[in-house]
Design an enzyme around this catalytic site. Structure first.
Site, short mmCIF file in Angstrom:
data_model
loop_
_atom_site.label_atom_id
_atom_site.label_comp_id
_atom_site.label_asym_id
_atom_site.label_seq_id
_atom_site.Cartn_x
_atom_site.Cartn_y
_atom_site.Cartn_z
N THR A 54 22.37 74.58 -34.41
CA THR A 54 22.68 73.17 -34.13
C THR A 54 21.43 72.38 -33.78
OG1 THR A 54 24.85 73.85 -33.32
CG2 THR A 54 24.09 71.67 -32.65
N GLY A 88 22.40 78.67 -26.63
CA GLY A 88 22.50 79.30 -25.32
C GLY A 88 21.31 80.21 -25.07
N GLU A 127 31.00 77.03 -32.04
CA GLU A 127 31.38 78.02 -33.05
C GLU A 127 32.30 77.40 -34.10
OE1 GLU A 127 29.47 80.69 -32.50
OE2 GLU A 127 29.90 80.96 -34.60
#
Ligand SMILES: CCCCCCCCCCCCCCCC(=O)SCCNC(=O)CCNC(=O)[C@H](O)C(C)(C)COP(=O)(O)OP(=O)(O)OC[C@H]1O[C@@H](n2cnc3c(N)ncnc32)[C@H](O)[C@@H]1OP(=O)(O)O
Ligand SMILES: Cc1cc2nc3c(=O)[nH]c(=O)nc-3n(C[C@H](O)[C@H](O)[C@H](O)COP(=O)(O)OP(=O)(O)OC[C@H]3O[C@@H](n4cnc5c(N)ncnc54)[C@H](O)[C@@H]3O)c2cc1C
Length: 572
Positions: free
Chosen positions: A50, A89, A331
């Site tokens: 992303t 993350g 996701e």
């Protein structure tokens, strides 16, 4: 997670995406070079796909990887502010490597998105490497334990064989070798499949807390002069919580099915058989969206059913919500996933069935529906008799609702095309119907899997109570979506009235087993981390103890009195 199991943590992406992506897309040489040190946490990685400007639209991602044959290197670059990698993350402060998804350029041509292993911090000092600007994206709604980060690459060079080349390749002279299937580089199916099980766990935890608390909480007056009843005896409390309990069991079975299906089909893919990949993509995308949306709403129902104490962090329900809710976004954003299942699978299957093709897998019912359309309709045309006791007939009802909504979506596209709209416009002007069709398809799959599971239960008593739960799940879904069934001619108003009455009976039937059914999830107090959901039901003493531990109570008179209140008084 040593303190709070199941809490998000900085290594989640390393464990949940970096390692699995290597397993799926690295060559044996790359496995040797990267997987082993990553397994031993020498390398700590994340999955950087992303960007600030794009999360859903993968083809719009802007980061480039340009092959330089003179040095046998790729040059990774973030050309615009919107191309800065954003959200991964563990990227901000934890990872020293990232799998970066970038548009591959070689010999003057762009070959689309591919995966590259990019070192981002020095392995010993952990200082960002030259050309790498990396950091944390700042406070979020939750996930405060995770350093979701940003990554700006300024002409960073990596060796040719840092591109994951199990499927696609770049030769030393820059020649691009296509993968056996373009779909193999998408990935993400693994985590989507696992998220279905996460939805079940979130539901199991939430309804365990809420139902146990509802058994110990006494409130108000049911019969004048009698002691205050357990709030679990209120029909409205049962109507809130027992469908959540039923969904927790339903999603547990679906989660198991999704895991098994993922394992089976990814085994086929590793053996070179890609034929089931579309079904796996459609199923994982649809069920990830369906179960996370449902669980997201249900956690809030459980929190609010615990009154004020549900809003306290001691209940654990706020944390369960805050940690679960991003599953509707990450996701694969849920709406987009539902559209994928509809557009890339259901409508395509509907069209194949309409020309007589025999369909397999979860869409085989579309062949039956197509054959049905060719047979003369019964004169009555009315809804079939409805049994509020027979699970198989309810599965069939959900199947027919799904078939009807897939047909409605497909016909909407047809009508838009006949109005002269382009393909893309016709699809966009049918996207509400497409999402409804996917939702109905997934709902049918969940009900069917629940009923199929009952066939495997031998213990008569267990089978009886699970059947009651399955009935409640199916009938509650029918009541909540009665518009679909009425519109499809599958339900009449008198039948809808009977469904509501039957739901009330089922709530009463489940009341004696409710606490045992949540105990059966076997979630220990440490995992639940909830004062309200304690196995021993000793809520009030522990709530008082929990409050006493609040940092604000470290002193009897808080420093704010002396710093603010007292000076304020003297000025008034
Ligand atoms: C073990 C210990 C664990 C420890 C603990 C772990 C915890 C773990 C915590 C994780 C914590 C947070 C983790 C968040 C991590 C992110 O969020 S990672 C980023 C996620 N981002 C996304 O999912 C992006 C969503 N967008 C997309 O997938 C794509 O843009 C879309 C929506 C599929 C559209 O892509 P497109 O290129 O326009 O494709 P499209 O033209 O629609 O389709 C082309 C063809 O590819 C197919 N296709 C599309 N996608 C796929 C796919 N994925 N697969 C197969 N085929 C596909 C289509 O079916 C279609 O097939 P045909 O019809 O042509 O046959
Ligand atoms: C907690 C968290 C952790 C994350 N971790 C990672 C990670 O580790 N790695 C990573 O790469 N990413 C990660 N992400 C990013 C995540 O994958 C994206 O946020 C997600 O893919 C959605 O993309 P977006 O944010 O660009 O939203 P958008 O796609 O911009 O969505 C915004 C709205 O537009 C709508 N929309 C978009 N496209 C369409 C369409 N075609 N049709 C109809 N409606 C559409 C959506 O439905 C939505 O309502 C994380 C995100 C969160 C919140």
């Amino acid at each position: 997670s040593c303190v709070h199991p199941d809490r998000p943590e900085p290594l989640d992406l390393h464990l949940g995406m970096f390692l699995p992506t290597l397993l799926n897309q690295a060559t044996p040489e790359q496995m040797e070079r990267f997987f082993t040190p990553a397994w031993n946490l020498r390398i700590i990685g994340t999955y950087a796909q992303t960007e600030m400007g794009h999360g859903t639209h993968l083809r719009g991602l802007e980061t480039t990887a340009t092959f330089d044959p003179s040095t046998q290197e790729f040059v990774l670059h973030s050309p615009t502010i919107s191309s800065i990698k954003w959200w991964p993350g563990g990227l901000g402060k934890t990872s020293n490597h990232a799998i970066v998804l970038a548009q591959l350029h070689t010999q003057g041509r762009c070959h689309g998105l591919h995966a590259f292993i990019v070192p981002i911090r020095d392995m010993d000092t952990h200082v960002p490497l030259p050309g790498v600007v990396v950091g944390d994206i700042g406070p979020k709604f939750g996930f405060s334990e995770v350093d979701n980060g940003f990554l700006k690459l300024e002409h960073v060079r990596i060796p040719l064989d840092n591109m994951l080349m199990k499927f696609a390749k770049v030769e030393p002279d820059g020649t691009y070798v296509k993968p056996p299937s373009a779909k193999l580089t998408y990935g993400m199916v693994f985590i989507r499949s696992m998220i279905v099980g996460q939805s079940a766990l979130a539901l199991a935890k939430s309804c365990t807390i809420a139902i146990r608390y509802s058994a110990v909480r006494h409130q108000s007056e049911l019969r004048p002069g009698e002691p205050e009843p357990q709030i679990l005896n209120y029909q409205t409390q049962q109507h809130k919580l027992f469908p959540v309990l039923a969904a927790a069991y339903a999603f547990t079975f679906v989660g198991q099915y999704m895991k098994d299906t993922y394992r089976r089909i990814s085994g086929d893919i590793h053996a070179g058989d890609y034929s089931q990949l579309p079904e796996l993509h459609a199923l994982s995308a649809g069920l990830k969206a369906f179960t996370t949306w449902a669980a997201n709403a249900a956690i809030e129902v459980c929190r609010m059913s615990c009154g004020g104490h549900g809003y306290s962090r001691s209940s654990a329900l706020p944390d369960i919500y805050v940690e679960f809710t991003p599953t509707c976004t990450y996701e694969g954003e849920n709406t987009v996933m539902m559209l994928q299942t509809a557009s890339r699978y259901l409508v395509k299957s509907y069209r194949q069935a309409s020309v007589g093709q025999r369909l397999q897998g979860s869409v085989s019912y579309l062949s039956e529906a197509a054959a049905q359309r060719l047979r003369p309709r019964p004169v009555s045309g009315g809804a079939a008799p409805l049994s509020t006791q027979d699970l198989l007939s309810l599965v069939h009802l959900y199947q027919r609702r799904a078939a009807s909504l897939v047909e409605l979506a497909a016909k909407s596209i047809q009508q838009e095309l006949q109005r002269g709209r382009s393909q893309e416009e016709a699809w966009n002007h049918s996207s509400i119907d497409l999402v409804r069709a996917s939702d109905a398809h997934c709902h049918f799959v969940v009900v069917k899997l629940f009923v199929d599971k009952l066939e495997q239960v031998d213990d008569a008593a267990v089978k009886a109570v699970l059947s009651t739960l399955a009935l409640l799940y199916a009938l509650k879904g029918l009541a909540d979506n009665s518009g679909d069934f009425l519109q499809a001619g599958l339900l009449t108003v008198p039948q809808a009235t009977r469904v509501s009455a039957r739901i009330k009976e089922l709530l009463e039937e489940l009341r004696p087993d409710a606490v045992a059914l949540v105990d059966a999830f076997d979630l220990n107090d440490r995992k639940l981390n909830s004062v309200l959901g304690r196995y021993d039901g000793n809520v009030y003493e522990h709530l008082y103890e929990w409050a006493r531990q609040s940092p604000l109570n470290a002193t009897e008179v808080h420093e704010s009195f002396h710093k603010y209140l007292k000076p304020l008084r003297s000025r008034l």
